[in-house]
Design an enzyme around this catalytic site. Structure first.
Site, PDB file in Angstrom:
ATOM      1  CB  SER A   1      84.491  22.895  47.312  1.00 19.21           C
ATOM      2  OG  SER A   1      84.590  24.222  46.897  1.00 19.21           O
TER       3      SER A   1
ATOM      4  CE1 TYR B   1      83.820  19.585  48.037  1.00 16.03           C
ATOM      5  CE2 TYR B   1      85.027  18.339  46.372  1.00 16.03           C
ATOM      6  CZ  TYR B   1      83.994  19.199  46.720  1.00 16.03           C
ATOM      7  OH  TYR B   1      83.138  19.662  45.755  1.00 16.03           O
TER       8      TYR B   1
ATOM      9  CG  HIS C   1      88.991  24.819  39.997  1.00 17.90           C
ATOM     10  ND1 HIS C   1      87.865  25.458  40.428  1.00 17.90           N
ATOM     11  CD2 HIS C   1      89.058  23.670  40.710  1.00 17.90           C
ATOM     12  CE1 HIS C   1      87.262  24.722  41.349  1.00 17.90           C
ATOM     13  NE2 HIS C   1      87.972  23.637  41.538  1.00 17.90           N
TER      14      HIS C   1
HETATM   15  N1  LIG Z   1      83.747  24.316  41.015  1.00 13.74           N
HETATM   16  C1  LIG Z   1      83.719  23.026  40.679  1.00 13.74           C
HETATM   17  O1  LIG Z   1      84.369  22.595  39.721  1.00 13.74           O
HETATM   18  C2  LIG Z   1      82.886  22.056  41.474  1.00 13.74           C
HETATM   19  C3  LIG Z   1      82.915  20.692  41.116  1.00 13.74           C
HETATM   20  C4  LIG Z   1      82.120  19.804  41.832  1.00 13.74           C
HETATM   21  C5  LIG Z   1      81.296  20.265  42.848  1.00 13.74           C
HETATM   22  N2  LIG Z   1      81.308  21.577  43.186  1.00 13.74           N
HETATM   23  C6  LIG Z   1      80.425  22.029  44.273  1.00 13.74           C
HETATM   24  O2  LIG Z   1      79.627  23.102  43.798  1.00 13.74           O
HETATM   25  C7  LIG Z   1      79.343  24.021  44.843  1.00 13.74           C
HETATM   26  C8  LIG Z   1      79.719  25.413  44.395  1.00 13.74           C
HETATM   27  O3  LIG Z   1      81.092  25.446  44.031  1.00 13.74           O
HETATM   28  P1  LIG Z   1      81.807  26.813  43.659  1.00 13.74           P
HETATM   29  O4  LIG Z   1      83.000  26.486  42.860  1.00 13.74           O
HETATM   30  O5  LIG Z   1      80.777  27.760  43.141  1.00 13.74           O
HETATM   31  O6  LIG Z   1      82.290  27.270  45.114  1.00 13.74           O
HETATM   32  P2  LIG Z   1      82.342  28.732  45.754  1.00 13.74           P
HETATM   33  O7  LIG Z   1      83.294  28.648  46.905  1.00 13.74           O
HETATM   34  O8  LIG Z   1      82.583  29.765  44.708  1.00 13.74           O
HETATM   35  O9  LIG Z   1      80.860  28.907  46.305  1.00 13.74           O
HETATM   36  C9  LIG Z   1      80.422  28.379  47.544  1.00 13.74           C
HETATM   37  C10 LIG Z   1      79.538  29.425  48.198  1.00 13.74           C
HETATM   38  O10 LIG Z   1      79.038  28.891  49.434  1.00 13.74           O
HETATM   39  C11 LIG Z   1      79.178  29.871  50.461  1.00 13.74           C
HETATM   40  N3  LIG Z   1      79.292  29.164  51.745  1.00 13.74           N
HETATM   41  C12 LIG Z   1      80.263  28.259  52.101  1.00 13.74           C
HETATM   42  N4  LIG Z   1      80.052  27.849  53.373  1.00 13.74           N
HETATM   43  C13 LIG Z   1      78.921  28.479  53.810  1.00 13.74           C
HETATM   44  C14 LIG Z   1      78.208  28.477  55.043  1.00 13.74           C
HETATM   45  N5  LIG Z   1      78.623  27.768  56.099  1.00 13.74           N
HETATM   46  N6  LIG Z   1      77.069  29.233  55.138  1.00 13.74           N
HETATM   47  C15 LIG Z   1      76.650  29.975  54.083  1.00 13.74           C
HETATM   48  N7  LIG Z   1      77.293  30.033  52.898  1.00 13.74           N
HETATM   49  C16 LIG Z   1      78.422  29.301  52.763  1.00 13.74           C
HETATM   50  C17 LIG Z   1      80.448  30.635  50.075  1.00 13.74           C
HETATM   51  O11 LIG Z   1      80.544  31.925  50.660  1.00 13.74           O
HETATM   52  C18 LIG Z   1      80.311  30.700  48.555  1.00 13.74           C
HETATM   53  O12 LIG Z   1      79.562  31.831  48.143  1.00 13.74           O
HETATM   54  C19 LIG Z   1      80.108  23.522  46.058  1.00 13.74           C
HETATM   55  O13 LIG Z   1      79.212  22.809  46.871  1.00 13.74           O
HETATM   56  C20 LIG Z   1      81.158  22.597  45.466  1.00 13.74           C
HETATM   57  O14 LIG Z   1      81.518  21.581  46.374  1.00 13.74           O
HETATM   58  C21 LIG Z   1      82.072  22.494  42.520  1.00 13.74           C
END
Ligand SMILES: NC(=O)c1ccc[n+]([C@@H]2O[C@H](COP(=O)([O-])OP(=O)(O)OC[C@H]3O[C@@H](n4cnc5c(N)ncnc54)[C@H](O)[C@@H]3O)[C@@H](O)[C@H]2O)c1
Length: 329
Positions: free
Chosen positions: A78, A142, A190
């Site tokens: 992301s 993304y 962020h």
């Molecule tokens: N943080 C934000 O502000 C925000 C905003 C909008 C959307 N999102 C979405 O929310 C979700 C979580 O975001 P986050 O900030 O917790 O991200 P993060 O990177 O902390 O968590 C993502 C998790 O997915 C796992 N992962 C990634 N690719 C993988 C794969 N191929 N197989 C197995 N596991 C995998 C990573 O190891 C990680 O634990 C994401 O899909 C992100 O796009 C986040």
């Protein structure tokens, strides 16, 4: 009734808070993660399946004959900037990975999915607040992959195989520091964690990207939503799917907009000292204002954000001190 859910990406920032909320609601949670950006400490005490969702054979074998009452799908890459440099990685990880997950879900007859989407599916805003009817026109890879993931879920729903909710988060922020959870990305892109990391003494510069936008103080305005409010929305979305099924896209935001300078001031109040920063040029593709209309989530889920900016920043600061301790270990 206690149900058992699979949480992909449950070792990450938002997913690990959802795992806590599931356990708090007397459900069982199994984390599926490849730990590419997630943390092992965030999964302690929970069942973990370590697998990369890009690997269909490994996914199939890890999940063979497992029963789950639904899937919360957080696993994704992301980083907006990285997505432009590595588009194939992003399409493979996010889109192919989701197709693999859905294939295994259908093979195992799991029929409910709550998916982490994003405000990035809208692209440049054409209105002061963004409702779900806003045109979908992502301006980075993304956002494109997240829209494609929504479309995959919609297609599988139309086939009659899956009920799904796509939750379009605005800016997730805040932490559950009492449960040793919070935001820890490397690199961190962020605003709030970066401001607080600077306040905690990190050496790298803190830059505000542009102070000449058409906003009251010239800096960009964003909608920050507490991660614990997000977690509650996920529980409500899954419960609604079990009751009514269907396919839904819902914005999750606080409906309040704060400028970068307002965030800096809120952080300075919390930490009790000025936080040094520079003003840099605008970043390409940053709109001046991104604020949610979350009315549909209110109507359909009976959900609204209950935690304001003060709670977000205070909890993020407590977590930052805990994170510094973990990092020093
Ligand atoms: N943080 C934000 O502000 C925000 C905003 C909008 C959307 N999102 C979405 O929310 C979700 C979580 O975001 P986050 O900030 O917790 O991200 P993060 O990177 O902390 O968590 C993502 C998790 O997915 C796992 N992962 C990634 N690719 C993988 C794969 N191929 N197989 C197995 N596991 C995998 C990573 O190891 C990680 O634990 C994401 O899909 C992100 O796009 C986040």
């Amino acid at each position: 009734m206690s149900l058992h859910y699979l949480v992909t990406g449950g070792a990450g920032y938002i997913g690990s808070h959802l795992v806590l909320a599931l356990v708090g609601a007397q459900h069982q949670a199994t984390v599926l993660d490849d730990f590419s950006t997630g943390h092992r400490w965030a999964t302690e005490g929970h069942e973990v399946i370590e697998v990369d969702i890009r690997d269909l054979a490994a996914l199939r074998s890890a999940l063979l004959h497992r029963h789950f009452d639904g899937v919360f799908h957080f696993a994704a890459k992301s980083l907006v900037g990285e997505s432009g440099q590595k588009p194939l990685l992003y399409y493979q990880n996010n889109v192919t990975g989701t197709a693999n997950l859905l294939e295994v879900a259908l093979e195992n007859d799991w029929r409910h999915c709550v998916f982490s989407s994003t405000a990035a599916v809208y692209g440049s805003p054409q209105s002061a607040v963004i409702a779900e009817e806003h045109p979908l026109n992502p301006v980075n890879v993304y956002g494109e992959t997240k829209l494609a993931m929504e479309q995959l879920l919609s297609a599988v729903h139309k086939q009659g195989a899956m009920h799904a909710v796509c939750l379009r988060y605005f800016n997730a922020a805040g932490a559950a520091p009492d449960a040793h959870r919070g935001e820890w990305h490397e690199p961190e892109t962020h605003l709030i964690p970066n401001v607080l990391r600077k306040a905690a003494g990190e050496a790298r510069p803190l830059t505000i990207f542009g102070d000449d936008y058409d906003t009251p103080d010239g800096t960009c305005i964003r909608d920050y939503i507490h991660v614990l409010d997000l977690a509650q929305a996920h529980l409500k979305a899954m419960a609604m799917l079990h009751r009514e099924g269907g396919f839904h896209t819902l914005n999750l935001g606080s409906e309040a907009g704060y400028s970068v300078r307002e965030i800096l001031r809120a952080c300075e109040t919390t930490v009790g000292q000025p936080i040094t920063h520079d003003i840099g040029p605008r970043r390409q593709g940053d709109p001046p204002r991104l604020v949610a209309d979350a009315g549909r989530a209110g109507q359909i889920l009976g959900w609204r954000a209950t935690r304001g900016l003060r709670e977000i920043v205070d909890s993020a600061w407590l977590w930052e001190q805990e994170r510094q301790r973990l990092q020093a270990r």
